[in-house]
Design an enzyme around this catalytic site. Structure first.
Site, PDB file in Angstrom:
ATOM      1  N   PRO A  62      36.120  46.934  41.487  1.00  0.00           N
ATOM      2  CA  PRO A  62      36.495  48.347  41.363  1.00  0.00           C
ATOM      3  C   PRO A  62      37.214  48.838  42.623  1.00  0.00           C
ATOM      4  O   PRO A  62      37.152  48.185  43.672  1.00  0.00           O
ATOM      5  CB  PRO A  62      35.145  49.051  41.201  1.00  0.00           C
ATOM      6  CG  PRO A  62      34.148  48.146  41.807  1.00  0.00           C
ATOM      7  CD  PRO A  62      34.668  46.749  41.685  1.00  0.00           C
ATOM      8  N   THR A  95      44.977  43.566  37.666  1.00  0.00           N
ATOM      9  CA  THR A  95      44.819  44.393  36.460  1.00  0.00           C
ATOM     10  C   THR A  95      43.644  45.353  36.670  1.00  0.00           C
ATOM     11  O   THR A  95      43.093  45.864  35.697  1.00  0.00           O
ATOM     12  CB  THR A  95      44.556  43.529  35.201  1.00  0.00           C
ATOM     13  OG1 THR A  95      43.385  42.730  35.427  1.00  0.00           O
ATOM     14  CG2 THR A  95      45.734  42.630  34.865  1.00  0.00           C
ATOM     15  N   ARG A 125      42.766  48.123  39.745  1.00  0.00           N
ATOM     16  CA  ARG A 125      43.227  49.466  40.121  1.00  0.00           C
ATOM     17  C   ARG A 125      44.335  49.298  41.163  1.00  0.00           C
ATOM     18  O   ARG A 125      44.238  48.452  42.068  1.00  0.00           O
ATOM     19  CB  ARG A 125      42.090  50.305  40.717  1.00  0.00           C
ATOM     20  CG  ARG A 125      41.126  50.864  39.694  1.00  0.00           C
ATOM     21  CD  ARG A 125      41.745  51.934  38.800  1.00  0.00           C
ATOM     22  NE  ARG A 125      40.824  52.449  37.798  1.00  0.00           N
ATOM     23  CZ  ARG A 125      40.718  51.996  36.549  1.00  0.00           C
ATOM     24  NH1 ARG A 125      41.476  50.990  36.139  1.00  0.00           N
ATOM     25  NH2 ARG A 125      39.879  52.558  35.705  1.00  0.00           N
ATOM     26  N   ASP A 178      49.390  45.363  36.604  1.00  0.00           N
ATOM     27  CA  ASP A 178      49.256  46.227  35.435  1.00  0.00           C
ATOM     28  C   ASP A 178      48.894  47.635  35.892  1.00  0.00           C
ATOM     29  O   ASP A 178      48.834  48.559  35.089  1.00  0.00           O
ATOM     30  CB  ASP A 178      48.156  45.670  34.518  1.00  0.00           C
ATOM     31  CG  ASP A 178      47.993  46.495  33.246  1.00  0.00           C
ATOM     32  OD1 ASP A 178      49.001  46.687  32.547  1.00  0.00           O
ATOM     33  OD2 ASP A 178      46.862  46.953  32.966  1.00  0.00           O
ATOM     34  N   GLU A 203      50.658  55.344  40.023  1.00  0.00           N
ATOM     35  CA  GLU A 203      51.041  55.256  38.607  1.00  0.00           C
ATOM     36  C   GLU A 203      50.886  56.562  37.839  1.00  0.00           C
ATOM     37  O   GLU A 203      51.485  56.740  36.767  1.00  0.00           O
ATOM     38  CB  GLU A 203      50.223  54.167  37.892  1.00  0.00           C
ATOM     39  CG  GLU A 203      48.749  54.549  37.691  1.00  0.00           C
ATOM     40  CD  GLU A 203      47.944  53.469  36.973  1.00  0.00           C
ATOM     41  OE1 GLU A 203      48.027  52.299  37.372  1.00  0.00           O
ATOM     42  OE2 GLU A 203      47.218  53.813  36.021  1.00  0.00           O
ATOM     43  N   HIS A 251      49.713  49.718  32.769  1.00  0.00           N
ATOM     44  CA  HIS A 251      48.271  49.906  32.517  1.00  0.00           C
ATOM     45  C   HIS A 251      47.949  49.657  31.034  1.00  0.00           C
ATOM     46  O   HIS A 251      47.313  50.480  30.389  1.00  0.00           O
ATOM     47  CB  HIS A 251      47.820  51.313  32.942  1.00  0.00           C
ATOM     48  CG  HIS A 251      46.383  51.345  33.381  1.00  0.00           C
ATOM     49  ND1 HIS A 251      45.955  52.004  34.508  1.00  0.00           N
ATOM     50  CD2 HIS A 251      45.267  50.781  32.834  1.00  0.00           C
ATOM     51  CE1 HIS A 251      44.643  51.860  34.631  1.00  0.00           C
ATOM     52  NE2 HIS A 251      44.207  51.118  33.619  1.00  0.00           N
TER      53      HIS A 251
HETATM   54  P1  NAD Z   1      32.233  45.257  36.423  1.00  0.00           P
HETATM   55  O1  NAD Z   1      31.491  46.411  37.009  1.00  0.00           O
HETATM   56  O2  NAD Z   1      31.611  44.486  35.314  1.00  0.00           O
HETATM   57  O3  NAD Z   1      32.622  44.212  37.576  1.00  0.00           O
HETATM   58  C1  NAD Z   1      33.096  44.606  38.822  1.00  0.00           C
HETATM   59  C2  NAD Z   1      32.599  43.572  39.822  1.00  0.00           C
HETATM   60  O4  NAD Z   1      33.179  43.893  41.086  1.00  0.00           O
HETATM   61  C3  NAD Z   1      31.072  43.581  39.991  1.00  0.00           C
HETATM   62  O5  NAD Z   1      30.574  42.272  39.853  1.00  0.00           O
HETATM   63  C4  NAD Z   1      30.878  44.129  41.406  1.00  0.00           C
HETATM   64  O6  NAD Z   1      29.742  43.583  42.063  1.00  0.00           O
HETATM   65  C5  NAD Z   1      32.168  43.669  42.060  1.00  0.00           C
HETATM   66  N1  NAD Z   1      32.460  44.378  43.294  1.00  0.00           N
HETATM   67  C6  NAD Z   1      32.109  45.633  43.668  1.00  0.00           C
HETATM   68  N2  NAD Z   1      32.557  45.890  44.917  1.00  0.00           N
HETATM   69  C7  NAD Z   1      33.186  44.755  45.341  1.00  0.00           C
HETATM   70  C8  NAD Z   1      33.833  44.388  46.541  1.00  0.00           C
HETATM   71  N3  NAD Z   1      33.901  45.247  47.570  1.00  0.00           N
HETATM   72  N4  NAD Z   1      34.357  43.147  46.630  1.00  0.00           N
HETATM   73  C9  NAD Z   1      34.256  42.280  45.598  1.00  0.00           C
HETATM   74  N5  NAD Z   1      33.651  42.569  44.438  1.00  0.00           N
HETATM   75  C10 NAD Z   1      33.112  43.794  44.310  1.00  0.00           C
HETATM   76  O7  NAD Z   1      33.644  45.855  35.999  1.00  0.00           O
HETATM   77  P2  NAD Z   1      34.679  45.223  34.967  1.00  0.00           P
HETATM   78  O8  NAD Z   1      34.395  45.769  33.616  1.00  0.00           O
HETATM   79  O9  NAD Z   1      34.748  43.756  35.167  1.00  0.00           O
HETATM   80  O10 NAD Z   1      36.018  45.932  35.468  1.00  0.00           O
HETATM   81  C11 NAD Z   1      36.615  45.589  36.705  1.00  0.00           C
HETATM   82  C12 NAD Z   1      37.694  46.592  37.023  1.00  0.00           C
HETATM   83  O11 NAD Z   1      38.751  46.460  36.056  1.00  0.00           O
HETATM   84  C13 NAD Z   1      37.252  48.054  36.886  1.00  0.00           C
HETATM   85  O12 NAD Z   1      36.711  48.526  38.084  1.00  0.00           O
HETATM   86  C14 NAD Z   1      38.516  48.770  36.516  1.00  0.00           C
HETATM   87  O13 NAD Z   1      39.073  49.318  37.693  1.00  0.00           O
HETATM   88  C15 NAD Z   1      39.440  47.689  35.984  1.00  0.00           C
HETATM   89  N6  NAD Z   1      39.871  47.896  34.596  1.00  0.00           N
HETATM   90  C16 NAD Z   1      41.203  47.883  34.321  1.00  0.00           C
HETATM   91  C17 NAD Z   1      41.647  48.047  33.018  1.00  0.00           C
HETATM   92  C18 NAD Z   1      43.116  48.005  32.649  1.00  0.00           C
HETATM   93  O14 NAD Z   1      43.481  48.381  31.529  1.00  0.00           O
HETATM   94  N7  NAD Z   1      43.988  47.552  33.521  1.00  0.00           N
HETATM   95  C19 NAD Z   1      40.711  48.253  32.000  1.00  0.00           C
HETATM   96  C20 NAD Z   1      39.349  48.238  32.324  1.00  0.00           C
HETATM   97  C21 NAD Z   1      38.927  48.067  33.625  1.00  0.00           C
END
Ligand code: NAD
Length: 333
Positions: A206, A232, A234, A258, A263, A295
């Protein structure tokens, strides 16, 4: 509940109308983003439903609370765009959709890797022009390449599962290690090791103060020359100006994004009749080895269906005083 959806497109309306069939909420849809000008339109609505580029900073949270809103229902997973502390102080409950389809985002991530590697977007344009030459389209086998996965949550792990099928070596970094990621063949390493060893770096953590601009000049400097970076997650995980310098110097060999830090005024809109004012994005779009999508990683039928259903469930649970399983706590989920 009276619910106002901001930043809606026809596809959002379609899926929300389907999802609310049997529920007695009143839903109104706005195309406009939530900002200081449009927040007042929520006056009298119990809930607002917002998306990734609707910012809820303190003044906006104040306006929402003044208008009687009690619930902010995010129809996305990330909540970096919300001042959670302010929302809490003002009595606004925040809920989200933590997982609508990790597969959607993971599959798009891998699609970007393959498109960049084999330059599918360039090949398509060439062949349409009657140019059947292969010069400049040389790719590499994914099998045997080392992919560094930063963030081994739901999306990161699906990416790992797909890449394991390709025969990639998987190394990963997360603040919380996952047994499932290890079972998929992932080896946890520290960030400098991940940067040093990866042929491809893919971002799935995140956006937080800790991860803001984690890909900057200093981290790129540690990576293999010609590395592929895919984001993909943020936009602000990458310092785009540093990425441009590294692309010009050949330090980054491929970049797939993405998401883009600035954006909010661009993505999801058809601006094809306008001059793009963002010089950083405009420069990124000139590189033959940069692929930008707007996105869209989440954008599958399954995801839209799940987003609408979970959001309606969140709103209904709030309306009935039920347990809010998808509540975002003031300090994060
Ligand atoms: P998730 O919460 O399941 O996984 C996020 C992981 O990141 C967790 O395991 C967490 O421990 C880890 N994390 C937290 N801080 C960290 C750091 N400083 N260094 C390394 N790892 C760290 O979330 P997810 O569902 O896998 O989603 C991940 C990201 O994808 C979301 O935060 C969102 O920003 C992004 N996303 C993008 C889209 C898109 O359309 N492009 C769609 C959904 C989500």
């Amino acid at each position: 509940m009276r619910v106002l959806l901001y930043s809606t497109k026809p596809y959002d309306r379609l899926y929300f109308e389907r999802a609310r069939d049997t529920l007695d909420h009143t839903i109104d849809y706005l195309e406009a983003r939530l900002d200081a000008h449009t927040a007042r339109l929520a006056h009298g609505y119990d809930a607002v439903c917002t998306f990734v580029n609707d910012s809820v900073d303190e003044p906006i949270a104040q306006m929402l609370a003044d208008g009687g809103t009690k619930l902010i229902a995010l129809r996305c997973a990330g909540y970096n765009q919300v001042d959670l502390g302010a929302a809490d102080r003002l009595g606004l409950t925040v809920v989200r959709v933590p997982a609508y389809s990790p597969h959607a985002v993971a599959e798009h991530t891998v699609a970007m890797m393959l498109s960049l590697n084999r330059q599918i977007y360039r090949a398509h344009m060439r062949v349409r022009e009657g140019n059947f030459s292969l010069d400049g389209l040389l790719g590499f086998d994914m099998a045997g390449k080392t992919v560094g996965v930063i963030g081994t949550g739901q999306i990161g792990r699906v990416v790992m599962k797909i890449l394991a099928g390709f025969g990639c070596e998987l190394i990963c970094y997360d603040v919380h290690a996952s047994d499932e990621a290890v079972a998929l063949g992932g080896r946890y390493v520290d960030l400098p090791t991940l940067y040093r060893q990866s042929d491809i770096v893919t971002l799935h953590c995140p956006l937080t103060p800790d991860t803001h601009h984690m890909i900057d000049e200093a981290s790129i400097e540690q990576m293999k020359r010609g590395v592929m970076i895919v984001n993909t997650s943020r936009g602000a995980l990458i310092d785009a100006a540093a990425a441009i310098d590294a692309l010009k110097a050949g330090r980054i060999g491929h970049l797939g994004i993405d998401v883009y830090e600035e954006e909010a005024d661009l993505f999801f809109e058809d601006l094809s009749n306008q001059v793009i004012q963002d010089d950083v994005l405009a420069r990124l779009l000139t590189f033959p080895n940069v692929l930008v999508t707007s996105h869209q990683a989440y954008f599958t039928e399954t995801a839209l269906q799940n987003i609408a259903h979970t959001t309606m469930d969140n709103i209904t649970a709030f309306a009935h005083g039920g347990k809010l399983v998808n509540r975002v706590a003031p300090h994060g989920a």
